[in-house]
Scaffold this active site. Structure first.
Site, PDB file in Angstrom:
ATOM      1  CB  SER A   1     -26.319 -64.408  43.449  1.00 15.68           C
ATOM      2  OG  SER A   1     -25.801 -63.398  42.922  1.00 15.68           O
ATOM      3  CE  LYS A   2     -25.157 -64.664  51.282  1.00 18.90           C
ATOM      4  NZ  LYS A   2     -26.108 -65.939  50.772  1.00 18.90           N
ATOM      5  NE  ARG A   3     -23.343 -61.330  41.187  1.00 20.26           N
ATOM      6  CZ  ARG A   3     -24.081 -60.983  40.093  1.00 20.26           C
ATOM      7  NH1 ARG A   3     -23.926 -59.841  39.829  1.00 20.26           N
ATOM      8  NH2 ARG A   3     -24.911 -61.852  39.537  1.00 20.26           N
TER       9      ARG A   3
ATOM     10  N   GLY B   1     -28.251 -58.147  47.112  1.00 20.76           N
ATOM     11  CA  GLY B   1     -28.614 -57.680  48.222  1.00 20.76           C
ATOM     12  C   GLY B   1     -29.443 -58.654  49.104  1.00 20.76           C
TER      13      GLY B   1
END
Length: 483
Positions: free
Chosen positions: A250-252, A254
């Site tokens: 996910s976005k977490r 990177g």
RNA sequence: GGCGCUAUCGUCUAGGGGACUAGGACGGGGCCCUCUCAAGGCCUAAACACGGGUUCGAAUCCCGUUAGCGCUACCA
């Protein structure tokens, strides 16, 4: 039902919903579909699943196109928009109703929600109790005529559903666990499982290859295929991609969009190669491959069942490998826009000095892992002024007068003879001997004078590619600075 | 909770009953090459989740446990 011949050309599709950017997981799914199609002489289709109007945007649809195009995952035939097939979806729902495979359900979302909560509080699995399936024909007719809103549900048979998955082999679901699921909303729009099956039948898709998060949808879809009297496609469920912490990417974590990597200076061939190895192996020790090689070697036997973790380090390494092996013809157009964007040169300069430019790229690419690395390293060969790195100065020009003395002797030695690498090297090695110092004592200060940095290609390669004028000019500037 | 999927070095993987003292790659450590940095070469640490079976023999087959993940909507 007709039995198709084994010679039917495979038809595969990638079916993203346009609710974000092209995710690396999606890209990999697309890649495997594409590789399968190419390897077996089939067709690769693209379908945009835009039935969720609230979340779908044109912008993300464009991002998906751009991502696929950048990767070179070209699709055959026209792009299909699921939203355009509403009428067929409704017709199929009606056919299911007519065939007795589905029934109308008047339970409201709120009621269902309530019952679901109840079941939950009793720690029981919620399953629709089929109460509307027990309504009399008269009552159904009356309520429909009265315009009472209702959905259409599949009547899931109690028999077990199983299929032979290309990557998992046999997967089976007990019939009792398959709910009477909704296929058409009360507003007349289709639910995913119906739309997918309807479209896949219409597109004559023979191999449905997708993420394994769809495994539990598959028995429902099989029920629809059967009730519609359609031939089943072959299913293949690919594992997910996780981040370094083992959680779903996910976005977490990177960069997760294909476009992010494009902007980070990756090249598509490397991205594809890396993605392919995340969940597939050609067997043996094979790693760095071109597209053609991947197509040739692709086989469903090499498909992995386990989720893979996305390792950016290996991606970078892979990119470095590809930067080194691709042809200059292929490399140049990838680097040029970045060189121009960085303001190092304009198109005309690069065209006028084409051969020189290519030699430069060839020199720099071996120690670069990204396009951006190449651009950074290219600065000293283009810029009018260079900046001197503080650490480089501190280390190799520690004593300014000593450095100045070495640099001017170096300049004289270089200027005295012809400008070819053999002469230059002998001039500098002679100078070192004369002064009674190791060659490095000459090379390192010179490197700083030429580039401002401690790191660069070999000193003679650099002198050659810079040319006499620029190199001597850099030396003058350095000497003046040290005065 | 229910159902499903999965399980080899930190990571990606090879392996599909004896060739396993478990191989390769990334990353880590070391050495070589060398004008720096890369690249390259060599060496090194590092894994079959656990427990039962089946078998003369199991990383490979079966069962269970555990763990991770996914699904469980009138989302896709």
């Amino acid at each position: 039902m007709t039995v198709s011949s084994a010679a039917t050309t495979p038809r595969l599709r990638f079916a993203p919903s346009p609710t974000g950017y092209l995710h690396v997981g999606g890209a990999r799914t697309a890649l495997f579909n594409w590789l399968y199609a190419k390897h077996f002489g089939g067709v690769f289709l693209l379908r945009i699943e835009d039935t969720d109007k609230a979340r779908s945007t044109d912008e993300s649809e464009r991002a998906i196109f751009n991502g696929l195009e950048w990767l070179g995952l070209n699709w055959d035939e026209e792009v299909v928009h699921q939203g355009a097939n509403l009428e067929r979806h409704q017709r199929d729902a009606q056919a299911l109703l007519d065939a007795g495979a589905a029934y109308r359900c008047f339970c409201t979302a709120a009621e269902l929600d309530e019952r679901r909560k109840e079941a939950d509080s009793r720690k029981e699995a919620f399953k629709y109790d089929r109460r509307c399936d027990r309504l009399s024909a008269d009552e159904v007719e009356r309520r429909v005529a009265a315009g009472e809103p209702h959905v259409i549900r599949m009547r899931a048979p109690d028999t077990d559903v199983e299929w032979n998955d290309l990557v998992h082999d046999r997967i089976a679901f007990p019939g009792k666990d398959i709910d009477d699921f909704v296929i058409l909303r009360s507003d007349g729009t289709p639910i995913y499982n119906l739309a997918v099956v309807s479209d896949d039948i219409a597109m004559r898709v023979t191999v449905v290859m997708r993420g394994d998060d769809h495994i539990s949808n598959t028995p429902k879809q099989i029920l629809i295929y059967r009730a519609l009297g359609a031939e089943l496609p072959t299913f293949a469920h690919l594992p997910m991609i996780h981040g370094l912490d083992g959680k779903k990417l996910s976005k977490r974590h990177g960069a997760t969009a294909v476009g992010d990597y494009q902007h980070l200076g990756l090249i598509p061939g490397a991205m594809l190669n890396f993605l392919a190895l995340l969940g597939w192996s050609p067997g043996g020790d094979r790693e760095v491959m071109t597209m053609e090689e991947m197509i040739e070697l692709f086989s469903v036997d090499g498909l992995q069942r386990k989720a893979a973790i996305f390792d950016p380090k290996k991606l970078e390494w892979m990119n470095g490998q590809h930067l080194s092996v691709i042809s200059l013809e292929e490399l140049e157009p990838r680097v040029t826009p970045a060189i121009i964007a960085a303001g190092l040169a304009d198109v005309k300069t690069l065209e006028d000095r084409r051969e020189w430019y290519r030699s430069l790229l060839d020199l720099l690419r071996v120690r670069a892992r990204t396009i951006d690395d190449i651009v950074r390293q290219a600065i000293p060969y283009f810029a009018d002024q260079i900046e001197y790195d503080a650490d480089a100065v501190a280390k190799y020009w520690k004593d300014p007068s000593e450095a100045r003395s070495i640099l001017s002797a170096t300049k004289d030695a270089l200027a005295a003879g012809p400008w070819d690498s053999i002469s230059l090297e002998s001039a500098l090695r002679t100078l070192a001997d004369t002064r009674g110092v190791a060659a490095g004592k000459i090379f390192q200060p010179l490197r700083v004078a030429l580039t401002g940095l401690t790191v660069s290609p070999g000193i003679f390669e650099m002198l050659m590619i810079m040319g006499r004028d620029l190199a001597l000019h850099r030396l003058d500037t350095a000497i003046a600075k040290l005065a």
